[in-house]
Write a protein that holds these residues in place. Structure first.
Motif, PDB file in Angstrom:
ATOM      1  N   THR A 259     -27.408  -7.468  53.912  1.00  0.00           N
ATOM      2  CA  THR A 259     -28.043  -6.339  53.094  1.00  0.00           C
ATOM      3  C   THR A 259     -28.297  -5.450  53.817  1.00  0.00           C
ATOM      4  O   THR A 259     -28.483  -4.339  53.075  1.00  0.00           O
ATOM      5  N   ALA A 263     -33.959 -10.014  57.648  1.00  0.00           N
ATOM      6  CA  ALA A 263     -33.902 -11.442  57.216  1.00  0.00           C
ATOM      7  C   ALA A 263     -34.828 -12.184  57.882  1.00  0.00           C
ATOM      8  O   ALA A 263     -35.444 -12.078  58.972  1.00  0.00           O
ATOM      9  N   THR A 287     -37.090  -6.081  53.178  1.00  0.00           N
ATOM     10  CA  THR A 287     -36.484  -7.532  53.591  1.00  0.00           C
ATOM     11  C   THR A 287     -35.528  -7.968  52.711  1.00  0.00           C
ATOM     12  O   THR A 287     -35.242  -7.539  51.521  1.00  0.00           O
ATOM     13  N   GLN A 288     -34.709  -8.984  53.080  1.00  0.00           N
ATOM     14  CA  GLN A 288     -33.598  -9.896  52.391  1.00  0.00           C
ATOM     15  C   GLN A 288     -34.081 -11.018  51.922  1.00  0.00           C
ATOM     16  O   GLN A 288     -34.935 -11.608  52.397  1.00  0.00           O
ATOM     17  N   PRO A 297     -27.571 -13.954  49.797  1.00  0.00           N
ATOM     18  CA  PRO A 297     -28.602 -13.183  50.107  1.00  0.00           C
ATOM     19  C   PRO A 297     -28.528 -11.888  49.292  1.00  0.00           C
ATOM     20  O   PRO A 297     -27.557 -11.323  48.657  1.00  0.00           O
ATOM     21  N   HIS A 299     -30.952  -7.914  48.010  1.00  0.00           N
ATOM     22  CA  HIS A 299     -32.021  -6.946  48.247  1.00  0.00           C
ATOM     23  C   HIS A 299     -32.440  -6.795  46.877  1.00  0.00           C
ATOM     24  O   HIS A 299     -31.782  -5.849  46.239  1.00  0.00           O
TER      25      HIS A 299
END
Length: 450
Positions: A259, A263, A287-288, A297, A299
């Motif tokens: 993203t 991570a 952060t993801q 995943p 955001h």
């Protein structure tokens, strides 16, 4: 051996939650904490900025949870007006305001930055993002100069909230959205309800319109140029969303997720293809996260997540154990008296994730129909076709409508089926709900659709 040195980059929700939790678990003799914030404020509610601009709350003081002096009293060194410009992972140092500081642990909590297309890069006055308390203060100062017309670009959560705020200030407001509906995180039929309500408020909503540029005059913005004409504007507010603020992390060699955000593992340690980056943690809008329904995943920049992630990081730095498992996409907002909420997956998201699903939409009321103040609400559910699992829910209504999303959020989080939901023992009294709460009616109709 000297004290462990913790440096925090970012002085808002995630960073200061991490610092506070670490301090609670390790005494000042064991841990030195230094936080660097490039702005003027710490631990504030950015979500409250539209309500400050609209005059519903005072600010900025009312939006600040803890100021730098309060943190210093608890043994956390906070330096505002200090921007970290470099991270050296090998040397375990950061560069800030031209000097070098060493760390044993580093919390990267730099947040997110508003998306600003090239045409928004004008030096002319009157163009604002709304991400920090400083942004809000700058917008307030501009509005205090006397303005008549505003264009808000982007009809997501921040866009519709700012459109209302500016209208409350007495400005003529145009809300421009490139897609075919406002609030594209909900389904089009629910978005249409929002669009109708926004227009009834007197806000000019233009959907399916692309902004091409800005016109300026005398060093200030004067109009927004679109493919549907030119819109006069004394002030322009960007509500185009945000992107993770990870340029500094990327330059330092910290691994980014798919993203574009950092991570982390469940404990908020930064991770990459080569495993955990020792002593480096990340939390908040940079952060993801994992979407627990789709498994993908994502955001999802929200203050709720930032506070939880910062708390997890701080507990672990302090020698405890905590995890942040992920999110399910719960969000809520209001536009004047209209309330909008969602959780889980929308139909588009469910389709993209490969689910076979059914939908069910019901009309109900917030209270017993005969009770004074009863007003309608619309509830939509998305359920997996084979299992009946609740995948998502959306609500558009008025008084006492949107917070019902919490019942659906708990159900999604705990992987309940819509059939199981029909037996939920929810509270009932005529001032608060019909005898069949809208939550139960929607679950029952979704069960029928299966």
């Amino acid at each position: 051996m000297g004290r462990v040195r913790l440096i925090v980059i970012g002085g808002d929700a995630a960073g200061m939650s991490a610092a506070s939790q670490a301090r609670r678990r390790l005494g000042s003799g064991d841990l030195k904490i230094t936080a660097f914030e490039r702005g003027e404020y710490t631990s504030y509610s950015a979500c409250g900025i539209p309500y400050w601009v609209g005059g519903l709350v005072d600010g900025p003081g009312d939006l600040i949870a803890r100021d730098p002096a309060t943190f210093r009293e608890s043994g956390i060194e906070v330096h505002t007006g200090h921007e970290v410009t470099g991270i050296d992972l090998a040397a375990r140092t950061v560069t800030v305001n031209g000097r070098t500081e060493s760390f044993d642990h580093l919390v990267y909590a730099a947040g997110a930055t508003p998306i600003r297309p090239p045409w928004a890069g004008t030096p002319a006055g009157g163009v604002f993002g709304v991400q920090t308390l400083g942004d809000g203060a700058a917008l307030q100062q501009w509005l205090d100069g006397g303005r008549d017309s505003a264009v808000v670009i982007g009809a997501g959560y921040i866009g519709v909230e700012m459109a209302e705020a500016l209208q409350r200030r007495g400005l003529r407001v145009t809300l421009v959205e490139r897609s075919g509906q406002p609030m594209s995180t909900i389904d089009p039929d629910m978005g249409a309800l929002v669009a109708d309500s926004v227009r009834k408020l007197g806000i000019e909503l233009r959907t399916g319109v692309t902004v091409q540029g800005l016109e300026t005059s005398g060093g200030r913005v004067s109009a927004v140029v679109t493919d549907d004409g030119v819109l006069p504007a004394d002030v322009v507010v960007l509500g185009l969303g945000v992107r993770p603020n990870t340029a500094l992390a990327d330059a330092a060699g910290l691994p980014l997720g798919v993203t574009g955000a950092l991570a982390t593992d469940l404990g908020q340690r930064v991770t990459g293809p080569d495993g955990i980056v020792e002593g480096v943690w990340a939390a908040g809008d940079c952060t993801q996260v994992t979407h627990l329904v789709s498994g993908r995943p994502a955001h999802v920049p929200l203050g709720t997540h930032a506070n939880k992630q910062g708390r997890v990081a701080g507990i672990n730095i302090g020698g405890g154990y905590a995890t942040f498992p992920g999110v399910i996409g719960t969000a809520i907002t209001k536009i004047c008296d209209l309330e909008v909420a969602r959780t889980g997956l929308s139909s588009k998201e469910a389709e993209a994730a490969g689910f076979r699903f059914v939908t069910a939409t019901v009309e109900s009321t917030n209270r017993a129909g005969y009770f004074p103040g009863a007003v309608p609400m619309t509830v939509k559910l998305i359920a997996e076709k084979d299992t009946g699992l609740l995948l998502g829910a959306q609500i558009v209504g008025r008084t006492e409508a949107a917070k019902r999303i919490d019942a659906f959020a708990v159900a999604v989080w705990n992987r309940m089926t819509v059939t199981e939901m029909t037996a939920l023992d929810l509270g009932y009294a005529p001032p608060y709900a019909p005898v069949w709460d809208p939550v139960l009616i929607a679950a029952r109709k979704a069960g029928d659709a299966l």
